[in-house]
Design a protein around this motif. Sequence first.
Motif, PDB file in Angstrom:
ATOM      1  N   ASN A 220       0.821  -1.205   0.000  1.00 32.40           N
ATOM      2  CA  ASN A 220       0.000   0.000   0.000  1.00 32.40           C
ATOM      3  C   ASN A 220       0.858   1.260   0.000  1.00 32.40           C
ATOM      4  OD1 ASN A 220      -2.403   1.433   0.040  1.00 32.40           O
ATOM      5  ND2 ASN A 220      -2.619   1.324   2.254  1.00 32.40           N
ATOM      6  N   LYS A 221       1.850   1.271   0.879  1.00 23.67           N
ATOM      7  CA  LYS A 221       2.812   2.378   0.944  1.00 23.67           C
ATOM      8  C   LYS A 221       4.205   1.805   1.159  1.00 23.67           C
ATOM      9  CE  LYS A 221      -0.229   6.014   2.782  1.00 23.67           C
ATOM     10  NZ  LYS A 221      -0.462   6.971   3.901  1.00 23.67           N
ATOM     11  N   THR A 222       5.174   2.373   0.472  1.00 20.58           N
ATOM     12  CA  THR A 222       6.544   1.881   0.570  1.00 20.58           C
ATOM     13  C   THR A 222       7.410   2.884   1.333  1.00 20.58           C
ATOM     14  OG1 THR A 222       7.466   2.940  -1.412  1.00 20.58           O
ATOM     15  CG2 THR A 222       6.188   0.914  -1.736  1.00 20.58           C
ATOM     16  N   PRO A 223       8.539   2.423   1.886  1.00 21.52           N
ATOM     17  CA  PRO A 223       9.447   3.350   2.570  1.00 21.52           C
ATOM     18  C   PRO A 223       9.990   4.442   1.645  1.00 21.52           C
ATOM     19  CG  PRO A 223       9.984   1.075   3.114  1.00 21.52           C
ATOM     20  CD  PRO A 223       8.983   1.035   1.994  1.00 21.52           C
ATOM     21  N   GLN A 224       9.967   4.181   0.325  1.00 26.17           N
ATOM     22  CA  GLN A 224      10.470   5.166  -0.637  1.00 26.17           C
ATOM     23  C   GLN A 224       9.456   6.279  -0.912  1.00 26.17           C
ATOM     24  OE1 GLN A 224      10.423   1.805  -1.283  1.00 26.17           O
ATOM     25  NE2 GLN A 224      12.579   1.401  -0.807  1.00 26.17           N
ATOM     26  N   GLY A 225       8.263   6.171  -0.311  1.00 28.24           N
ATOM     27  CA  GLY A 225       7.267   7.219  -0.500  1.00 28.24           C
ATOM     28  C   GLY A 225       6.282   6.943  -1.618  1.00 28.24           C
ATOM     29  N   PHE A 226       6.351   5.760  -2.253  1.00 26.26           N
ATOM     30  CA  PHE A 226       5.392   5.408  -3.293  1.00 26.26           C
ATOM     31  C   PHE A 226       4.116   4.888  -2.642  1.00 26.26           C
ATOM     32  CE2 PHE A 226       9.379   4.170  -5.866  1.00 26.26           C
ATOM     33  CZ  PHE A 226       9.539   5.467  -6.315  1.00 26.26           C
ATOM     34  N   GLU A 227       2.966   5.218  -3.232  1.00 27.06           N
ATOM     35  CA  GLU A 227       1.685   4.737  -2.720  1.00 27.06           C
ATOM     36  C   GLU A 227       0.879   4.133  -3.850  1.00 27.06           C
ATOM     37  OE1 GLU A 227      -2.052   6.063   0.141  1.00 27.06           O
ATOM     38  OE2 GLU A 227      -0.593   7.569  -0.509  1.00 27.06           O
ATOM     39  N   PHE A 228       0.337   2.957  -3.590  1.00 27.97           N
ATOM     40  CA  PHE A 228      -0.493   2.273  -4.575  1.00 27.97           C
ATOM     41  C   PHE A 228      -1.676   3.158  -4.959  1.00 27.97           C
ATOM     42  CE2 PHE A 228      -4.030  -0.805  -5.445  1.00 27.97           C
ATOM     43  CZ  PHE A 228      -3.528  -1.296  -6.640  1.00 27.97           C
ATOM     44  N   GLY A 229      -1.892   3.308  -6.252  1.00 34.97           N
ATOM     45  CA  GLY A 229      -2.969   4.155  -6.750  1.00 34.97           C
ATOM     46  C   GLY A 229      -2.489   5.485  -7.285  1.00 34.97           C
ATOM     47  N   GLN A 230      -1.275   5.866  -6.926  1.00 35.00           N
ATOM     48  CA  GLN A 230      -0.702   7.132  -7.379  1.00 35.00           C
ATOM     49  C   GLN A 230       0.405   6.880  -8.402  1.00 35.00           C
ATOM     50  OE1 GLN A 230      -2.308   9.639  -6.701  1.00 35.00           O
ATOM     51  NE2 GLN A 230      -2.468  10.196  -4.545  1.00 35.00           N
ATOM     52  N   PRO A 231       0.600   7.796  -9.352  1.00 33.48           N
ATOM     53  CA  PRO A 231       1.769   7.684 -10.228  1.00 33.48           C
ATOM     54  C   PRO A 231       3.039   7.946  -9.424  1.00 33.48           C
ATOM     55  CG  PRO A 231       0.632   9.762 -10.617  1.00 33.48           C
ATOM     56  CD  PRO A 231      -0.219   8.984  -9.662  1.00 33.48           C
ATOM     57  N   ARG A 232       4.079   7.189  -9.713  1.00 28.58           N
ATOM     58  CA  ARG A 232       5.339   7.352  -8.987  1.00 28.58           C
ATOM     59  C   ARG A 232       6.239   8.359  -9.690  1.00 28.58           C
ATOM     60  NH1 ARG A 232       6.494   1.016  -9.204  1.00 28.58           N
ATOM     61  NH2 ARG A 232       5.651   1.505 -11.270  1.00 28.58           N
ATOM     62  N   LYS A 233       7.033   9.054  -8.888  1.00 28.03           N
ATOM     63  CA  LYS A 233       8.018   9.988  -9.415  1.00 28.03           C
ATOM     64  C   LYS A 233       9.385   9.677  -8.846  1.00 28.03           C
ATOM     65  CE  LYS A 233       5.191  14.056 -10.483  1.00 28.03           C
ATOM     66  NZ  LYS A 233       5.054  15.527 -10.304  1.00 28.03           N
ATOM     67  N   ILE A 234      10.376   9.785  -9.693  1.00 27.95           N
ATOM     68  CA  ILE A 234      11.774   9.735  -9.252  1.00 27.95           C
ATOM     69  C   ILE A 234      12.387  11.051  -9.672  1.00 27.95           C
ATOM     70  CG2 ILE A 234      13.995   8.573  -9.434  1.00 27.95           C
ATOM     71  CD1 ILE A 234      12.549   5.999 -10.023  1.00 27.95           C
ATOM     72  N   GLY A 235      12.761  11.862  -8.676  1.00 33.31           N
ATOM     73  CA  GLY A 235      13.160  13.230  -8.983  1.00 33.31           C
ATOM     74  C   GLY A 235      11.946  13.980  -9.496  1.00 33.31           C
ATOM     75  N   GLU A 236      12.068  14.570 -10.647  1.00 32.02           N
ATOM     76  CA  GLU A 236      10.952  15.289 -11.267  1.00 32.02           C
ATOM     77  C   GLU A 236      10.299  14.480 -12.382  1.00 32.02           C
ATOM     78  OE1 GLU A 236       9.744  18.194 -10.155  1.00 32.02           O
ATOM     79  OE2 GLU A 236      11.194  17.921  -8.537  1.00 32.02           O
ATOM     80  N   ASP A 250      -9.745  10.983  -4.769  1.00 32.25           N
ATOM     81  CA  ASP A 250      -9.776  10.240  -3.513  1.00 32.25           C
ATOM     82  C   ASP A 250      -8.888   8.990  -3.627  1.00 32.25           C
ATOM     83  OD1 ASP A 250     -11.080   7.918  -1.791  1.00 32.25           O
ATOM     84  OD2 ASP A 250     -11.655   9.816  -0.838  1.00 32.25           O
ATOM     85  N   ILE A 251      -7.893   8.870  -2.760  1.00 34.67           N
ATOM     86  CA  ILE A 251      -6.910   7.797  -2.900  1.00 34.67           C
ATOM     87  C   ILE A 251      -7.538   6.431  -2.691  1.00 34.67           C
ATOM     88  CG2 ILE A 251      -6.161   8.048  -0.498  1.00 34.67           C
ATOM     89  CD1 ILE A 251      -4.086   6.893  -3.581  1.00 34.67           C
ATOM     90  N   ASN A 252      -8.507   6.314  -1.749  1.00 35.03           N
ATOM     91  CA  ASN A 252      -9.156   5.018  -1.550  1.00 35.03           C
ATOM     92  C   ASN A 252      -9.981   4.600  -2.759  1.00 35.03           C
ATOM     93  OD1 ASN A 252      -8.109   4.323   0.952  1.00 35.03           O
ATOM     94  ND2 ASN A 252      -9.741   5.342   2.087  1.00 35.03           N
ATOM     95  N   ASN A 253     -10.618   5.553  -3.416  1.00 41.19           N
ATOM     96  CA  ASN A 253     -11.358   5.239  -4.644  1.00 41.19           C
ATOM     97  C   ASN A 253     -10.414   4.828  -5.765  1.00 41.19           C
ATOM     98  OD1 ASN A 253     -13.875   5.695  -3.529  1.00 41.19           O
ATOM     99  ND2 ASN A 253     -13.980   7.833  -4.205  1.00 41.19           N
ATOM    100  N   ARG A 254      -9.256   5.428  -5.819  1.00 41.15           N
ATOM    101  CA  ARG A 254      -8.271   5.034  -6.821  1.00 41.15           C
ATOM    102  C   ARG A 254      -7.829   3.585  -6.589  1.00 41.15           C
ATOM    103  NH1 ARG A 254      -5.755   9.985  -9.258  1.00 41.15           N
ATOM    104  NH2 ARG A 254      -3.942   8.746  -9.856  1.00 41.15           N
ATOM    105  N   LYS A 255      -7.551   3.249  -5.336  1.00 43.67           N
ATOM    106  CA  LYS A 255      -7.135   1.883  -5.020  1.00 43.67           C
ATOM    107  C   LYS A 255      -8.245   0.892  -5.336  1.00 43.67           C
ATOM    108  CE  LYS A 255      -3.994   3.501  -1.433  1.00 43.67           C
ATOM    109  NZ  LYS A 255      -3.726   3.654   0.008  1.00 43.67           N
ATOM    110  N   LYS A 256      -9.470   1.221  -4.905  1.00 44.26           N
ATOM    111  CA  LYS A 256     -10.609   0.360  -5.185  1.00 44.26           C
ATOM    112  C   LYS A 256     -10.767   0.109  -6.683  1.00 44.26           C
ATOM    113  CE  LYS A 256     -14.551   1.623  -3.536  1.00 44.26           C
ATOM    114  NZ  LYS A 256     -15.202   0.273  -3.537  1.00 44.26           N
ATOM    115  N   THR A 257     -10.627   1.151  -7.481  1.00 48.62           N
ATOM    116  CA  THR A 257     -10.814   1.023  -8.924  1.00 48.62           C
ATOM    117  C   THR A 257      -9.761   0.113  -9.538  1.00 48.62           C
ATOM    118  OG1 THR A 257     -11.820   3.225  -9.064  1.00 48.62           O
ATOM    119  CG2 THR A 257     -10.933   2.299 -11.092  1.00 48.62           C
TER     120      THR A 257
END
Length: 291
Positions: A220-236, A250-257
């Motif tokens: 769901n959430k990683t130590p690197q700051g990534f969260e399931f449902g969100q696009p990940r970024k490295i730097g910019e 809504d992050i929970n709706n994103r995960k549900k979808t």
Amino acid sequence: MSNLKVLLDNKELNLSQTKEGNVEIVSINVSITVEDGSFLHIGAAPSPLTEKKGSVFKVDRTPVIPATSFKGALRNQMELLLIKEKDNLKTLFAILDDNLIKPCIPAPNPAKSEQELFSFGYRGKIEDKKYTGHCEIQVDENNVNISELGICPVCYFMGATGIMGFLRFSNYYPGEGDWLVDQTNIRIDRKTNTAAQRAKVDGEQVKPNTKFAGTIEIINKTPQGFEFGQPRKIGEKTIDPWLEKWTEQDINNRKKTLIEKILFPAIQNIKLLGGQKSRGAGKVKVEIRNT
């Protein structure tokens, strides 16, 4: 930490959320039943302690469906789902470029037969004898090197070269019972129409109706700051552009979808596992369970 509520076949399902150190985990319980009239054979290396050359994969003498076998089957179903539902998913995620929703072929040098899949619905093409579509990230001190298409939706879940995905898989173990039967294969001599000399191979089968259980874990959430449902970024640099324009906030709706529209259907579409399919092996029923 409250459970994540999702819909499965129009019924509410509570997925448990826990913490594992500094990692948040959402667990999905899955059962796999060998269909009546079939059998299961996921092969293992021949044992030096027995004469069997067709043994099934075991852990501590117990037949097991290894995590890698299930992950491979799920990846394949997820790829097919993205291709089949491309237009619906493009609308859902507000994607304009078809290539963003397409799955990749996870190999830097796909075989000639795999290259024919580009026209079937996989991303990429061959340029200067190199495949441009597979997902890979190379990070050095100054640069993040990645295709302009970013990580495909399947690799978002499963992982790609240079970056982990959001899913983890257990092995699948059977319940109590007598799981195995001996299997003997004999090659017939075409001239005499009898058993060929030294062509007898002893093996094993997992019986029909054997039920295996295991889990799929969403990180769901990683130590690197990534969260399931969100696009990940490295730097910019956004490495998951297929999620970047999604209007759902809504992050929970994103995960549900993502779970309801991609992960659950792909799990339920798994109908075959293992080898010897030409003999009727590997027919399974995969179910997502409450507990």
